[in-house]
Design a protein around this motif. Structure first.
Motif, short mmCIF file in Angstrom:
data_model
loop_
_atom_site.label_atom_id
_atom_site.label_comp_id
_atom_site.label_asym_id
_atom_site.label_seq_id
_atom_site.Cartn_x
_atom_site.Cartn_y
_atom_site.Cartn_z
N PHE A 83 11.89 -3.07 13.51
CA PHE A 83 12.05 -2.79 14.94
C PHE A 83 12.91 -1.57 15.19
CE2 PHE A 83 10.05 -6.74 15.80
CZ PHE A 83 9.66 -6.68 17.13
N GLU A 84 13.96 -1.37 14.42
CA GLU A 84 14.90 -0.28 14.70
C GLU A 84 14.47 1.04 14.07
OE1 GLU A 84 18.95 -1.27 13.97
OE2 GLU A 84 18.93 -2.98 15.34
N ALA A 85 14.18 1.04 12.78
CA ALA A 85 13.75 2.28 12.12
C ALA A 85 12.30 2.57 12.47
CB ALA A 85 13.93 2.17 10.62
N GLY A 86 11.49 1.53 12.49
CA GLY A 86 10.08 1.69 12.84
C GLY A 86 9.19 1.66 11.61
N PRO A 87 7.99 1.08 11.74
CA PRO A 87 7.08 1.00 10.59
C PRO A 87 6.67 2.35 10.05
CG PRO A 87 5.99 0.35 12.64
CD PRO A 87 7.43 0.45 12.95
N HIS A 88 6.69 3.39 10.89
CA HIS A 88 6.29 4.72 10.44
C HIS A 88 7.30 5.32 9.46
CE1 HIS A 88 8.92 5.25 13.88
NE2 HIS A 88 9.11 6.51 13.55
N ARG A 89 8.50 4.76 9.36
CA ARG A 89 9.51 5.27 8.44
C ARG A 89 9.64 4.42 7.19
NH1 ARG A 89 12.94 6.41 13.26
NH2 ARG A 89 12.79 8.65 13.63
N LEU A 90 8.85 3.37 7.09
CA LEU A 90 8.99 2.42 5.99
C LEU A 90 7.84 2.52 5.01
CD1 LEU A 90 10.04 -0.81 7.92
CD2 LEU A 90 11.49 1.04 7.06
N THR A 91 8.17 2.31 3.73
CA THR A 91 7.17 2.15 2.69
C THR A 91 7.55 0.91 1.89
OG1 THR A 91 6.78 4.54 2.52
CG2 THR A 91 6.08 3.18 0.65
N LEU A 92 6.61 0.01 1.72
CA LEU A 92 6.86 -1.23 1.00
C LEU A 92 6.05 -1.22 -0.29
CD1 LEU A 92 8.22 -4.12 1.36
CD2 LEU A 92 5.92 -4.88 2.00
N VAL A 93 6.74 -1.49 -1.40
CA VAL A 93 6.09 -1.50 -2.72
C VAL A 93 6.18 -2.92 -3.26
CG1 VAL A 93 6.14 -0.62 -5.07
CG2 VAL A 93 6.66 0.91 -3.14
N ARG A 94 5.02 -3.46 -3.67
CA ARG A 94 4.96 -4.81 -4.24
C ARG A 94 4.22 -4.75 -5.57
NH1 ARG A 94 3.02 -9.00 -0.13
NH2 ARG A 94 5.25 -8.90 0.38
N ASP A 95 4.84 -5.30 -6.58
CA ASP A 95 4.24 -5.32 -7.92
C ASP A 95 3.84 -3.92 -8.37
OD1 ASP A 95 4.52 -8.09 -7.85
OD2 ASP A 95 2.50 -8.37 -7.03
N GLY A 96 4.67 -2.94 -8.00
CA GLY A 96 4.43 -1.57 -8.44
C GLY A 96 3.40 -0.82 -7.62
N ARG A 97 2.88 -1.44 -6.57
CA ARG A 97 1.85 -0.78 -5.76
C ARG A 97 2.30 -0.74 -4.29
NH1 ARG A 97 -2.95 -0.03 -8.28
NH2 ARG A 97 -3.26 -1.13 -10.26
N PRO A 98 2.10 0.41 -3.63
CA PRO A 98 2.46 0.48 -2.20
C PRO A 98 1.50 -0.36 -1.36
CG PRO A 98 1.41 2.51 -2.91
CD PRO A 98 1.59 1.69 -4.13
N VAL A 99 2.06 -1.25 -0.55
CA VAL A 99 1.22 -2.07 0.32
C VAL A 99 1.36 -1.68 1.78
CG1 VAL A 99 1.12 -4.04 -1.26
CG2 VAL A 99 3.02 -3.87 0.39
N HIS A 100 2.41 -0.91 2.09
CA HIS A 100 2.57 -0.34 3.43
C HIS A 100 3.15 1.05 3.23
CE1 HIS A 100 3.51 0.18 7.70
NE2 HIS A 100 4.71 0.61 7.31
N ILE A 101 2.49 2.07 3.76
CA ILE A 101 2.97 3.44 3.62
C ILE A 101 3.28 3.98 5.00
CG2 ILE A 101 2.45 5.77 2.79
CD1 ILE A 101 0.46 4.50 0.84
N GLY A 102 4.55 4.13 5.30
CA GLY A 102 4.95 4.62 6.60
C GLY A 102 4.54 6.06 6.82
#
Length: 202
Positions: free
Chosen positions: A180-199
């Protein structure tokens, strides 16, 4: 990237062609009257002005609803704050609800132990652009923690309050505040070595 608010398009088209029998216009002229203008007080004619239709529409929209989409992505909280400043309670609530829906409906949600979360911060004033990396881990009673692993803030910068502010302990949803504060466009989430959300991905 967010779509431009359709209300801006409606205002623009209404100003460009206010009546069916009127030809479309790209420039609007009028009379500028100011309560502080001494010329008005002595009975002189108000000063004429001209403005492009799209610029006037943007000015009207901003006065009513806050800044329209300028191509810059905003966090859900920033969108809600814009709506609050414009005194648009409906848009404020909608921004917060949409932010929650976007997070909780993501195919990778919820966060899991072992996830890596990267957040990017744009340059702000004298503070340069930098990033942080957090690790999601299991915590007590089935909750999760999110701990700062590293950051790229250059040496010599005042680090107090700048890094690690999203670290949490024993949280049922450690991504919520960051989303909510930084925003999804600034986030990248990596799971099991693979990006699952790329901001910021287009």
């Amino acid at each position: 990237m967010r779509r431009t608010d359709p209300r801006l398009q409606i205002i623009t088209e209404t100003l460009r062609k206010p009546l069916p029998e009127v030809a479309p216009a790209d420039l609007i002229t009028g009379q500028h009257v100011s309560r502080f203008d001494p010329a008005v007080n002595v009975g002189e004619a108000p000063a004429p002005w001209s403005m492009q239709v799209d610029m006037l529409a943007r000015h009207v929209f901003t006065a009513l609803y806050g800044r329209p989409d300028t191509g810059e992505q905003q966090s859900p909280l920033a969108q809600a704050e814009d709506a609050k400043r414009a005194r648009d309670l409906g848009a404020e609530i909608a921004a917060l609800q949409q932010g929650h829906t976007d997070l909780t409906s993501a195919p990778w949600y919820p966060a899991r132990p072992g996830d890596l979360v990267h957040v990017h911060y744009e340059q702000a004033g004298q503070c340069p652009a930098f990033g942080e990396t957090y690790l999601i881990a299991a915590a007590a009673d089935g909750f999760l923690s999110m701990q700062l692993l590293c950051d790229t803030l250059p040496d010599g910068e005042d680090r107090h309050g700048m890094v690690g502010c999203y670290a949490v302990e024993d949280d049922p949803d450690p991504l919520m505040e960051l989303w909510f504060e930084a925003g999804p466009h600034r986030l990248t989430l990596v799971r099991d070595g693979r990006p699952v959300h790329i901001g910021g991905a287009r």
